[in-house]
Design an enzyme around this catalytic site. Structure first.
Site, PDB file in Angstrom:
ATOM      1  N   ASP A  10      23.411 -24.485  57.181  1.00  0.00           N
ATOM      2  CA  ASP A  10      23.104 -24.371  58.618  1.00  0.00           C
ATOM      3  C   ASP A  10      22.115 -25.454  59.037  1.00  0.00           C
ATOM      4  O   ASP A  10      20.972 -25.163  59.438  1.00  0.00           O
ATOM      5  CB  ASP A  10      22.542 -22.981  58.928  1.00  0.00           C
ATOM      6  CG  ASP A  10      23.527 -21.874  58.561  1.00  0.00           C
ATOM      7  OD1 ASP A  10      24.708 -22.021  58.897  1.00  0.00           O
ATOM      8  OD2 ASP A  10      23.105 -20.876  57.942  1.00  0.00           O
ATOM      9  N   LYS A  32      29.095 -24.310  52.214  1.00  0.00           N
ATOM     10  CA  LYS A  32      29.900 -24.222  53.439  1.00  0.00           C
ATOM     11  C   LYS A  32      29.398 -25.236  54.457  1.00  0.00           C
ATOM     12  O   LYS A  32      28.233 -25.216  54.847  1.00  0.00           O
ATOM     13  CB  LYS A  32      29.847 -22.819  54.046  1.00  0.00           C
ATOM     14  CG  LYS A  32      30.710 -22.680  55.311  1.00  0.00           C
ATOM     15  CD  LYS A  32      30.795 -21.248  55.784  1.00  0.00           C
ATOM     16  CE  LYS A  32      29.587 -20.825  56.590  1.00  0.00           C
ATOM     17  NZ  LYS A  32      29.541 -21.491  57.928  1.00  0.00           N
ATOM     18  N   ASP A  59      34.382 -25.099  57.103  1.00  0.00           N
ATOM     19  CA  ASP A  59      34.525 -23.962  58.015  1.00  0.00           C
ATOM     20  C   ASP A  59      34.631 -24.456  59.463  1.00  0.00           C
ATOM     21  O   ASP A  59      33.659 -24.435  60.205  1.00  0.00           O
ATOM     22  CB  ASP A  59      33.299 -23.040  57.834  1.00  0.00           C
ATOM     23  CG  ASP A  59      33.308 -21.856  58.779  1.00  0.00           C
ATOM     24  OD1 ASP A  59      34.391 -21.442  59.220  1.00  0.00           O
ATOM     25  OD2 ASP A  59      32.203 -21.340  59.081  1.00  0.00           O
ATOM     26  N   LEU A  60      35.844 -24.885  59.842  1.00  0.00           N
ATOM     27  CA  LEU A  60      36.061 -25.396  61.201  1.00  0.00           C
ATOM     28  C   LEU A  60      36.844 -24.415  62.071  1.00  0.00           C
ATOM     29  O   LEU A  60      36.982 -24.634  63.274  1.00  0.00           O
ATOM     30  CB  LEU A  60      36.790 -26.744  61.158  1.00  0.00           C
ATOM     31  CG  LEU A  60      36.041 -27.872  60.427  1.00  0.00           C
ATOM     32  CD1 LEU A  60      36.826 -29.171  60.525  1.00  0.00           C
ATOM     33  CD2 LEU A  60      34.631 -28.061  60.974  1.00  0.00           C
ATOM     34  N   LYS A  61      37.398 -23.369  61.478  1.00  0.00           N
ATOM     35  CA  LYS A  61      38.070 -22.298  62.233  1.00  0.00           C
ATOM     36  C   LYS A  61      39.091 -22.866  63.222  1.00  0.00           C
ATOM     37  O   LYS A  61      39.036 -22.572  64.428  1.00  0.00           O
ATOM     38  CB  LYS A  61      37.048 -21.429  62.970  1.00  0.00           C
ATOM     39  CG  LYS A  61      36.001 -20.769  62.082  1.00  0.00           C
ATOM     40  CD  LYS A  61      35.058 -19.912  62.924  1.00  0.00           C
ATOM     41  CE  LYS A  61      34.008 -19.227  62.080  1.00  0.00           C
ATOM     42  NZ  LYS A  61      32.971 -20.178  61.586  1.00  0.00           N
ATOM     43  N   HIS A  63      41.988 -23.517  65.693  1.00  0.00           N
ATOM     44  CA  HIS A  63      42.733 -22.612  66.579  1.00  0.00           C
ATOM     45  C   HIS A  63      43.318 -23.450  67.706  1.00  0.00           C
ATOM     46  O   HIS A  63      42.617 -23.802  68.653  1.00  0.00           O
ATOM     47  CB  HIS A  63      41.795 -21.530  67.121  1.00  0.00           C
ATOM     48  CG  HIS A  63      42.488 -20.477  67.947  1.00  0.00           C
ATOM     49  ND1 HIS A  63      41.835 -19.372  68.418  1.00  0.00           N
ATOM     50  CD2 HIS A  63      43.775 -20.360  68.379  1.00  0.00           C
ATOM     51  CE1 HIS A  63      42.666 -18.611  69.098  1.00  0.00           C
ATOM     52  NE2 HIS A  63      43.857 -19.196  69.092  1.00  0.00           N
ATOM     53  N   ASP A  64      44.604 -23.783  67.592  1.00  0.00           N
ATOM     54  CA  ASP A  64      45.258 -24.627  68.584  1.00  0.00           C
ATOM     55  C   ASP A  64      46.760 -24.426  68.441  1.00  0.00           C
ATOM     56  O   ASP A  64      47.201 -23.568  67.678  1.00  0.00           O
ATOM     57  CB  ASP A  64      44.863 -26.099  68.369  1.00  0.00           C
ATOM     58  CG  ASP A  64      44.813 -26.896  69.671  1.00  0.00           C
ATOM     59  OD1 ASP A  64      45.787 -26.791  70.454  1.00  0.00           O
ATOM     60  OD2 ASP A  64      43.833 -27.608  69.909  1.00  0.00           O
ATOM     61  N   THR A  68      49.370 -29.268  66.466  1.00  0.00           N
ATOM     62  CA  THR A  68      48.038 -29.869  66.402  1.00  0.00           C
ATOM     63  C   THR A  68      47.301 -29.421  65.144  1.00  0.00           C
ATOM     64  O   THR A  68      46.660 -30.229  64.461  1.00  0.00           O
ATOM     65  CB  THR A  68      47.219 -29.487  67.652  1.00  0.00           C
ATOM     66  OG1 THR A  68      47.867 -30.037  68.808  1.00  0.00           O
ATOM     67  CG2 THR A  68      45.799 -30.027  67.577  1.00  0.00           C
ATOM     68  N   THR A 122      31.879 -11.580  62.009  1.00  0.00           N
ATOM     69  CA  THR A 122      30.918 -10.533  61.656  1.00  0.00           C
ATOM     70  C   THR A 122      29.810 -10.401  62.691  1.00  0.00           C
ATOM     71  O   THR A 122      28.985  -9.488  62.605  1.00  0.00           O
ATOM     72  CB  THR A 122      30.308 -10.799  60.261  1.00  0.00           C
ATOM     73  OG1 THR A 122      29.885 -12.159  60.173  1.00  0.00           O
ATOM     74  CG2 THR A 122      31.338 -10.522  59.173  1.00  0.00           C
ATOM     75  N   ARG A 184      23.198  -9.968  53.545  1.00  0.00           N
ATOM     76  CA  ARG A 184      21.747  -9.969  53.628  1.00  0.00           C
ATOM     77  C   ARG A 184      21.162  -9.077  52.540  1.00  0.00           C
ATOM     78  O   ARG A 184      21.800  -8.101  52.126  1.00  0.00           O
ATOM     79  CB  ARG A 184      21.263  -9.423  54.990  1.00  0.00           C
ATOM     80  CG  ARG A 184      21.753 -10.195  56.220  1.00  0.00           C
ATOM     81  CD  ARG A 184      21.000 -11.480  56.378  1.00  0.00           C
ATOM     82  NE  ARG A 184      21.244 -12.108  57.670  1.00  0.00           N
ATOM     83  CZ  ARG A 184      22.216 -12.970  57.918  1.00  0.00           C
ATOM     84  NH1 ARG A 184      23.075 -13.271  56.959  1.00  0.00           N
ATOM     85  NH2 ARG A 184      22.349 -13.519  59.114  1.00  0.00           N
ATOM     86  N   GLN A 193      24.020 -11.362  63.378  1.00  0.00           N
ATOM     87  CA  GLN A 193      25.134 -10.689  62.716  1.00  0.00           C
ATOM     88  C   GLN A 193      25.107  -9.199  63.044  1.00  0.00           C
ATOM     89  O   GLN A 193      24.050  -8.580  63.121  1.00  0.00           O
ATOM     90  CB  GLN A 193      25.057 -10.889  61.201  1.00  0.00           C
ATOM     91  CG  GLN A 193      25.177 -12.326  60.750  1.00  0.00           C
ATOM     92  CD  GLN A 193      26.624 -12.813  60.748  1.00  0.00           C
ATOM     93  OE1 GLN A 193      27.500 -12.178  61.311  1.00  0.00           O
ATOM     94  NE2 GLN A 193      26.856 -13.942  60.097  1.00  0.00           N
ATOM     95  N   ARG A 214      21.208 -18.377  56.444  1.00  0.00           N
ATOM     96  CA  ARG A 214      19.789 -18.504  56.788  1.00  0.00           C
ATOM     97  C   ARG A 214      18.844 -17.773  55.845  1.00  0.00           C
ATOM     98  O   ARG A 214      17.697 -18.170  55.689  1.00  0.00           O
ATOM     99  CB  ARG A 214      19.584 -18.051  58.236  1.00  0.00           C
ATOM    100  CG  ARG A 214      20.124 -19.062  59.244  1.00  0.00           C
ATOM    101  CD  ARG A 214      20.252 -18.480  60.638  1.00  0.00           C
ATOM    102  NE  ARG A 214      21.362 -17.543  60.726  1.00  0.00           N
ATOM    103  CZ  ARG A 214      21.742 -16.951  61.861  1.00  0.00           C
ATOM    104  NH1 ARG A 214      21.080 -17.186  62.981  1.00  0.00           N
ATOM    105  NH2 ARG A 214      22.774 -16.128  61.869  1.00  0.00           N
TER     106      ARG A 214
END
Length: 238
Positions: A10, A32, A59-61, A63-64, A68, A122, A184, A193, A214
């Site tokens: 992060d 990640k 981790d780009l997720k 969605h298209d 593409t 989450t 956690r 979260q 984190r």
């Protein structure tokens, strides 16, 4: 891939990542790289981390539209990541196309990156899902539906919370990956979260891999915190 502890980087840039990794010396990690870092640094951050011997979850997720996503995955496959993902909400055809792109883009002699689909974040509660996404079934049912769709598209697994993992494995088999963020320790702040769990509970529910961000990256002693999570998750100290 199974039983992996993945650290979410992060951070905003390469310098912050380098400073963080200094604490780990020669430790080989599963890292990640998300949108914040990748959009700032681009493919070079992947190359650097792979050269250091780390495994990478990009981790780009995605969605298209299917074409593409297929083209994007064809390019991402050349980065030689270990794990990539899409949003299951993009649908069956999109997920199928993502896999086609990965297979087409994987260089000869390399293993295709595993591909998983995000079900429900989450950070999303059942109330938010119903009020904002207008999905009126229970949250677990939504997650199981997306997981079944991902399995039908021949993806390798899903991103889900710990609380759906057992049902997913019962329905789709133990080899279908369940990657759980929102992990956690009991003493950690849940932050943004909603559906959080301890590594011990994730293990008991059969989660394939956990993602910790984190709690480790913002710790004053990140190596010690990582080893504590590792102990809780694997039951051993390295």
């Amino acid at each position: 891939m199974k039983n992996s502890l993945i650290i979410a980087l992060d951070f905003a840039n390469k310098n912050e990542v380098s400073n963080f990794l200094k604490a780990f010396e020669n430790e080989k990690l599963f890292l990640k790289v998300g949108m914040e870092l990748f959009y700032q640094e681009g493919p070079s951050i992947i190359h650097d981390l792979k050269e250091q011997g780390h495994k990478i979850f990009l981790d780009l997720k995605l969605h298209d539209i299917p074409n593409t996503v297929k083209s994007a995955m064809k390019g991402l496959a050349r980065l030689n990541c270990d794990l990539v993902n899409v949003h299951a909400a993009g649908g069956f055809e999109m997920m199928e196309s993502a896999l086609e792109g990965l297979e087409a883009g994987t260089l000869a002699g390399n293993k295709r990156p595993a591909c998983i689909a995000v079900t429900q974040l989450t950070s999303t509660s059942e109330e938010q899902m119903k009020n904002e996404q207008l999905i009126q079934v229970p949250l677990e049912e939504s997650v199981l539906h997306y997981a079944a769709l991902a399995s039908k598209a021949k993806l390798d697994g899903v991103v889900c919370s710990t609380f759906e993992a057992r049902s997913i494995h019962q329905s789709l088999g133990s080899s279908f990956l369940t990657v759980a963020p929102g992990i956690r320790l009991e003493t950690d702040n849940a932050q943004d979260q909603k559906r959080v769990a301890t590594p011990e509970y994730a293990k008991s529910e059969g989660v394939s891999a956990i993602v910790v961000g984190r709690s480790i990256t913002q710790s004053d002693q990140p190596l010690e915190k990582y080893l504590l999570f590792k102990h809780c998750w694997e039951g051993v100290l390295s």
